[in-house]
Every structure is written in C-alpha cells, then in structure tokens.
Design a protein around this motif. Structure first.
Motif, PDB file in Angstrom:
ATOM      1  N   VAL A 351     -34.005 -20.842  21.550  1.00  0.00           N
ATOM      2  CA  VAL A 351     -34.757 -20.069  21.004  1.00  0.00           C
ATOM      3  C   VAL A 351     -33.840 -18.560  20.928  1.00  0.00           C
ATOM      4  O   VAL A 351     -32.602 -18.920  21.985  1.00  0.00           O
ATOM      5  CB  VAL A 351     -35.465 -19.504  22.325  1.00  0.00           C
ATOM      6  N   ARG A 352     -34.155 -18.472  19.307  1.00  0.00           N
ATOM      7  CA  ARG A 352     -33.214 -17.204  18.923  1.00  0.00           C
ATOM      8  C   ARG A 352     -34.129 -16.064  18.629  1.00  0.00           C
ATOM      9  O   ARG A 352     -35.755 -15.446  18.532  1.00  0.00           O
ATOM     10  CB  ARG A 352     -33.075 -17.686  17.450  1.00  0.00           C
ATOM     11  N   VAL A 353     -33.879 -15.062  18.789  1.00  0.00           N
ATOM     12  CA  VAL A 353     -34.498 -13.582  19.409  1.00  0.00           C
ATOM     13  C   VAL A 353     -33.519 -12.667  17.936  1.00  0.00           C
ATOM     14  O   VAL A 353     -32.562 -11.827  19.095  1.00  0.00           O
ATOM     15  CB  VAL A 353     -34.899 -12.576  20.250  1.00  0.00           C
ATOM     16  N   ASP A 354     -34.217 -11.845  17.082  1.00  0.00           N
ATOM     17  CA  ASP A 354     -34.232 -11.563  15.672  1.00  0.00           C
ATOM     18  C   ASP A 354     -34.786  -9.857  16.780  1.00  0.00           C
ATOM     19  O   ASP A 354     -35.916  -9.430  16.132  1.00  0.00           O
ATOM     20  CB  ASP A 354     -33.804 -11.752  14.949  1.00  0.00           C
ATOM     21  N   GLY A 355     -33.481  -9.053  16.497  1.00  0.00           N
ATOM     22  CA  GLY A 355     -34.341  -7.611  16.866  1.00  0.00           C
ATOM     23  C   GLY A 355     -34.437  -7.304  17.979  1.00  0.00           C
ATOM     24  O   GLY A 355     -33.921  -8.114  18.891  1.00  0.00           O
ATOM     25  N   ASP A 356     -34.937  -5.943  18.135  1.00  0.00           N
ATOM     26  CA  ASP A 356     -34.975  -5.681  19.794  1.00  0.00           C
ATOM     27  C   ASP A 356     -36.359  -5.794  20.571  1.00  0.00           C
ATOM     28  O   ASP A 356     -37.272  -4.818  20.461  1.00  0.00           O
ATOM     29  CB  ASP A 356     -34.936  -3.591  19.643  1.00  0.00           C
ATOM     30  N   LEU A 357     -36.617  -6.508  21.567  1.00  0.00           N
ATOM     31  CA  LEU A 357     -37.835  -7.050  21.910  1.00  0.00           C
ATOM     32  C   LEU A 357     -38.012  -5.822  23.069  1.00  0.00           C
ATOM     33  O   LEU A 357     -39.124  -5.638  22.725  1.00  0.00           O
ATOM     34  CB  LEU A 357     -37.797  -8.743  22.312  1.00  0.00           C
ATOM     35  N   GLY A 358     -36.926  -5.888  23.780  1.00  0.00           N
ATOM     36  CA  GLY A 358     -37.271  -5.156  25.225  1.00  0.00           C
ATOM     37  C   GLY A 358     -38.572  -5.656  25.849  1.00  0.00           C
ATOM     38  O   GLY A 358     -38.946  -6.948  25.918  1.00  0.00           O
ATOM     39  N   ALA A 359     -39.077  -4.721  26.797  1.00  0.00           N
ATOM     40  CA  ALA A 359     -40.131  -5.138  27.771  1.00  0.00           C
ATOM     41  C   ALA A 359     -41.594  -4.880  26.698  1.00  0.00           C
ATOM     42  O   ALA A 359     -41.462  -3.882  26.342  1.00  0.00           O
ATOM     43  CB  ALA A 359     -40.385  -4.301  29.203  1.00  0.00           C
ATOM     44  N   LEU A 360     -42.783  -6.020  27.589  1.00  0.00           N
ATOM     45  CA  LEU A 360     -44.126  -5.940  26.961  1.00  0.00           C
ATOM     46  C   LEU A 360     -44.782  -5.062  27.976  1.00  0.00           C
ATOM     47  O   LEU A 360     -45.046  -5.421  29.033  1.00  0.00           O
ATOM     48  CB  LEU A 360     -43.900  -6.670  25.992  1.00  0.00           C
ATOM     49  N   ASN A 361     -45.875  -4.367  26.903  1.00  0.00           N
ATOM     50  CA  ASN A 361     -46.597  -3.845  27.888  1.00  0.00           C
ATOM     51  C   ASN A 361     -47.756  -4.310  27.685  1.00  0.00           C
ATOM     52  O   ASN A 361     -49.245  -4.480  26.988  1.00  0.00           O
ATOM     53  CB  ASN A 361     -46.845  -2.480  27.206  1.00  0.00           C
ATOM     54  N   VAL A 440     -44.731  -7.870  17.498  1.00  0.00           N
ATOM     55  CA  VAL A 440     -43.049  -8.952  18.207  1.00  0.00           C
ATOM     56  C   VAL A 440     -43.882 -10.519  17.666  1.00  0.00           C
ATOM     57  O   VAL A 440     -45.221 -10.281  17.407  1.00  0.00           O
ATOM     58  CB  VAL A 440     -43.221  -9.177  19.482  1.00  0.00           C
ATOM     59  N   VAL A 441     -43.758 -11.307  16.062  1.00  0.00           N
ATOM     60  CA  VAL A 441     -44.280 -12.144  15.563  1.00  0.00           C
ATOM     61  C   VAL A 441     -43.056 -13.113  16.187  1.00  0.00           C
ATOM     62  O   VAL A 441     -41.533 -13.099  16.521  1.00  0.00           O
ATOM     63  CB  VAL A 441     -43.366 -12.306  13.972  1.00  0.00           C
ATOM     64  N   PRO A 451     -40.874 -11.234   7.977  1.00  0.00           N
ATOM     65  CA  PRO A 451     -41.426 -10.205   8.782  1.00  0.00           C
ATOM     66  C   PRO A 451     -40.843  -8.829   8.896  1.00  0.00           C
ATOM     67  O   PRO A 451     -40.015  -9.255   9.705  1.00  0.00           O
ATOM     68  CB  PRO A 451     -42.657 -10.263   8.756  1.00  0.00           C
ATOM     69  N   GLN A 452     -40.906  -7.561   8.455  1.00  0.00           N
ATOM     70  CA  GLN A 452     -40.595  -6.563   8.627  1.00  0.00           C
ATOM     71  C   GLN A 452     -41.809  -7.006  10.047  1.00  0.00           C
ATOM     72  O   GLN A 452     -42.516  -5.667   9.938  1.00  0.00           O
ATOM     73  CB  GLN A 452     -40.434  -5.921   7.704  1.00  0.00           C
ATOM     74  N   CYS A 453     -40.810  -6.987  11.259  1.00  0.00           N
ATOM     75  CA  CYS A 453     -41.317  -6.481  12.387  1.00  0.00           C
ATOM     76  C   CYS A 453     -40.195  -6.123  13.719  1.00  0.00           C
ATOM     77  O   CYS A 453     -39.079  -6.258  13.418  1.00  0.00           O
ATOM     78  CB  CYS A 453     -42.128  -7.529  13.091  1.00  0.00           C
ATOM     79  N   ARG A 454     -40.858  -5.711  14.428  1.00  0.00           N
ATOM     80  CA  ARG A 454     -39.498  -4.966  15.847  1.00  0.00           C
ATOM     81  C   ARG A 454     -38.654  -6.569  16.914  1.00  0.00           C
ATOM     82  O   ARG A 454     -37.647  -5.729  16.690  1.00  0.00           O
ATOM     83  CB  ARG A 454     -40.686  -4.539  17.178  1.00  0.00           C
ATOM     84  N   ALA A 455     -39.198  -7.259  16.614  1.00  0.00           N
ATOM     85  CA  ALA A 455     -38.607  -8.838  17.384  1.00  0.00           C
ATOM     86  C   ALA A 455     -39.464  -9.564  16.502  1.00  0.00           C
ATOM     87  O   ALA A 455     -40.551 -10.000  16.336  1.00  0.00           O
ATOM     88  CB  ALA A 455     -38.124  -8.232  18.135  1.00  0.00           C
ATOM     89  N   HIS A 456     -38.426 -10.977  15.822  1.00  0.00           N
ATOM     90  CA  HIS A 456     -38.983 -12.475  15.318  1.00  0.00           C
ATOM     91  C   HIS A 456     -38.280 -12.874  16.519  1.00  0.00           C
ATOM     92  O   HIS A 456     -36.891 -13.140  16.515  1.00  0.00           O
ATOM     93  CB  HIS A 456     -38.031 -12.390  13.739  1.00  0.00           C
TER      94      HIS A 456
END
Length: 483
Positions: A351-361, A440-441, A451-456
């Motif tokens: 698994v790879r995470v690109d961007g700032d995932l952080g905690a989800l609500n 998040v995508v 795509p342009q999103c918070r985290a991919h």
C-alpha cells in the motif's frame, strides 16, 4: 477410418479439459482412464475448500497422476478465492514491494495451499512485462513494466510455487504485456522486433526457464515484425524456435485456451488444436466452456491430422511424452506448509499513500463500479466488508451532487479500479474532487491516473487482502476476516 486405440490415447494425452459442475461427469472420468492428460477447474467447479478437495480426490483416483489445474494467480485472478476475494495480493502488489524473497514466500504458501486442495498444476505466474498501461488483459496480473523486475519476480514465483508442491506455468509466451487488445475476444498485436523481444518480453521467460519452470503457456498474439500473420500459439518459429531453440526450454508447452477468439475465431477449435500441436505445443488447454462433444471433435481432428500426414506421429508421441513427464513430476509431491498471514502482510507492504491522509471523520465510502476482466471474472472487491453502508455507483449514471449531499459533514472516500482505463470514472471522480478537494481516493488497480485530492491510496490490486490493507490505512471501524 477405423478407430486406432493407441492413436486415440496419444491424442487424449494432449488434452486439458474443463467440465460443467461441482462433480466430475462420467465423460471426464472415463477420459482420464483412457489417457486424457487432465482437467482445468474454473469458478463453476469450486464451491468451497471441502468440496474441491473431494472433487480433486475423485479425479486423482481416475488415473495415475492426472494433471489437476487451475488459474490461481492471487490478487485479481483467483479461483479458490472467487466467493470472497483472494487471500494473496497479486503480482502488481508484489512488484511494488520489490522483495523477491517475499514473492517466493507468497507463492510457496499459495502452492502449498493448492497442493493441500489436491491441485498439481497452477497456470501461473504471469511473466508479462506490462508496458502498455491500458492493456485490458494483463494490468495488475503483471509484476510491472520493467523487464528486469518482472524477471526476478517471475523466477521467485516459479520457485515458490514448485517448492509449495505444484508445477508452475509461466505465461503468456512470448509476452502479452505490450498489447492493447484482449486475446479472449480478438488477436492482439505486439509491435516488437527480435532485438526488443529478447531485451524485454523474453527476459522473464528466460528467468523462468533458468528457475526450472515445469511448463510455459503460449499467448494468442500476433508479432508482425517477426513475420507472423497469425497467433504465436500456432507458429513453429515461436514455439519450436524462440522457446525451444533460443531459450532452451525442455518442459511442457501448454496453449492458452483454444476456445479464445484470438486463436480459433477464424479456423475453429479443432483446427486450432491441430495447428498448435504442429507448431510444437504439447498440451491443449481447451478453455472453460468446451465440453464432451467438442472435446471429442478436437480429439478426432488430431487423429485425422495424423492419418492425413499433416501432424507427424512422432510429434504427437513427443507431446504425449512431455506431458507424461510433467505428470510424473507432480506425482506424490508433498505440500509444504502454507504460511499463515503472508498474503495479508505482503498486501500491507504494497500500500502506498500519496498526500496527507490524517484521521477521517466517520467517512462515507463510495465505490465506482468497473467491468470485470474476462480472465478474472466476477470476484468481490472494494471496501464494503470493513465500512458498513458502502455504496457501489455506476459512473455513467451517478450524480455528483447526490454523492456530495450524502457525505455532508463527513469525510468522503472514493474507491476506483483502473480509473485510467475508464473515462466516465475519471470524469465523475474529477468532478467530486473539484467540489470536495479534501476527499480521499483509493485506487485498487494500477495507479496510472492521479486526481487532485487530499490523499491518494494505491493498493496495486483488488484482492481481499488488498482491500483490507487499504481499510486499515483508512482506520476502518469494522474487522473482517480474510477468506
């Protein structure tokens, strides 16, 4: 022409047949007793581990060491994981990790599990170098787009499967990775000359041969720069030339399914079978929907070709002998112990995470539907086992505003699969990202489009363990067992 029992038995020795149900029909059991090489199981033959183990035990009693085979690649193409998704991550994920020891361990565990269920031949791994991202037939089935990477992981997978107790089969020779068509429905073209072919497509197959692979499966592709006007499966210059002479392979050559349009649409299955044997193939994988009457027609075409002098008797005897050696190799081979958790551990590492995932609500999870590949068939995928209320949307009819309204006040997670291959998926996701750039995508295919999103998040496959790994990264509230 009067029947020749010896010739019929030689023809039978080239047949790897499917059948219709969870139980072996009489024609299959009688065929195995009369020298038929073996069977290939598909989704319609596998209900659960107990059932398939009983079935395989019954098949094994019909003859001495029949080949009991299946396409079990892990990840997207799974037969034993058809009902809940695979417990192994698939080749693209293993290529993303790029740890050959891990690839060997994963395939050793898979081979041991298959042997425990009574299988003796796995039509895997895919040794294709996936240089065309839009390739509809390979994609995540490949270890990657770099020939050296694919070669080392192909060798590791072959070694692991055979250590696990089943014969491996590197596919799809001479390489299906540079195609833009699916050979299930047409004859794809690979634009590669001899030099490029040896540098790229053939490198993983050479590695497989050096690793001691027991069998290699052909591709129904056309290579115009090598002078081929028809499929490689039917070309002596490919099977007897490239594979036997240039790569020095001495094991069993198996055809990809003879029922596929890429090889038999123009000439029919019986004639395709004859031409494949003439080209140097040893074992005819017939496909999924080729049953008693069609099998008999193929057998009759083979024996008639010998009688007419088109197919040499020595060539048929050679094919039968190679298949017999493969059966002998599998006979009595013990299974090693499968490694508990290695599939999930390897999926987590991919698994790879690109961007700032952080905690989800309390995220709203929506999955954008994608058509299943023909090789994979309908297998569950996505994040619904870990996120209650997950919705599956048709990208052609989904309304962005309705999705956004349902996620008002909560985080939004959008799950896609090979979005780069589906324009309507990209359009829908792009609009959602435009209005909610903090969403998040999760991409469960190849992460070609970003795509342009918070985290991919990229999983490099849609197996069950790939989904669980993504769910864990997202902080899934619900645990789900891996089938």
């Amino acid at each position: 022409m009067p029947a020749d029992p010896h010739l019929d038995r030689l023809a039978n020795a080239t047949l790897l047949v499917p059948f219709e149900s969870y139980d072996a029909p009489r024609w299959v059991l009688e065929g195995l007793a009369d020298g038929m090489a073996g069977v290939c199981l598909f989704h319609n033959n596998i209900a659960d581990p107990e059932q398939v183990a009983r079935l395989n035990s019954h098949l094994a009693e019909a003859a001495e060491a029949p080949l009991i085979s299946l396409d079990e690649e892990g990840g997207d193409v799974t037969r034993i994981g058809q009902r809940s998704g695979s417990g192994y991550p698939g080749n693209a994920a293993l290529g993303a990790v790029d740890d050959a020891d891990l690839t060997r361990a994963v395939h050793r565990s898979l081979g041991a599990q298959l042997r425990e269920l009574g299988f003796s031949l796995d039509l895997a791994p895919s040794a294709d170098v996936n240089t065309v991202a839009e390739n509809p037939g390979i994609g995540t089935r490949s270890f990657g787009a770099d020939a050296a990477l694919v070669a080392r992981h192909t060798a590791a997978a072959v070694t692991g499967l055979q250590e696990g107790g089943v014969a491996a089969c590197a596919k799809h020779f001479p390489g299906h990775g540079a195609t833009r068509q699916d050979s299930h429905v047409e004859l794809p073209v690979v634009e590669a000359g001899r030099e490029l072919l040896f540098e790229r497509e053939l490198r993983p197959f050479r590695a497989a041969v050096e690793a001691g692979v027991q069998s290699i499966l052909t591709a129904h592709i056309r290579l115009p720069e090598l002078g081929l006007t028809g499929p490689a499966t039917l070309a002596p210059s490919v099977v007897s030339g490239l594979l036997r002479t240039d790569l020095g392979f001495e094991g069993t050559v198996i055809t990809d399914a003879i029922e596929m349009e890429g090889v038999s649409a123009r000439i029919g299955m019986p004639e395709a079978a004859v031409q494949a044997l003439i080209a140097g193939c040893d074992l005819l994988c017939l496909g999924r929907f080729v049953y008693a009457d069609q099998v008999a027609a193929i057998r009759e075409a083979v024996t008639a070709a010998v009688a007419q002098g088109r197919l040499g008797g020595e060539r048929l005897e050679e094919a039968a002998a190679r298949t017999a050696r493969l059966r002998s190799w599998t006979a009595g081979r013990p299974a090693s112990a499968s490694a508990e958790g290695v599939g999930l551990d390897s999926a987590r590492r991919a698994v790879r995470v690109d961007g700032d995932l952080g905690a989800l609500n309390d995220p709203v999870v929506v999955e954008i539907d994608a058509p299943a590949g023909i090789a994979a068939g309908e297998v569950p995928w996505g994040l619904s086992p870990w996120f209650a209320g997950t919705r599956r949307l048709n990208p052609a009819s989904a309304r962005p505003q309705e999705v956004l309204e349902a996620a008002r006040g909560r985080d939004l997670v959008v799950v896609v699969r090979d979005a780069h291959r589906h324009a309507d998926t990209r359009a829908l996701v792009a609009e959602l990202c435009r209005q909610r750039p903090e969403l998040v995508v999760v991409e469960m295919g190849l992460p070609v489009w970003r795509p342009q999103c918070r985290a991919h998040i990229s999983t490099y496959g849609a197996g069950r363990v790939n989904g669980q790994s993504a769910a864990e990264v997202l902080g899934a509230p619900a645990a789900a067992s891996v089938g």
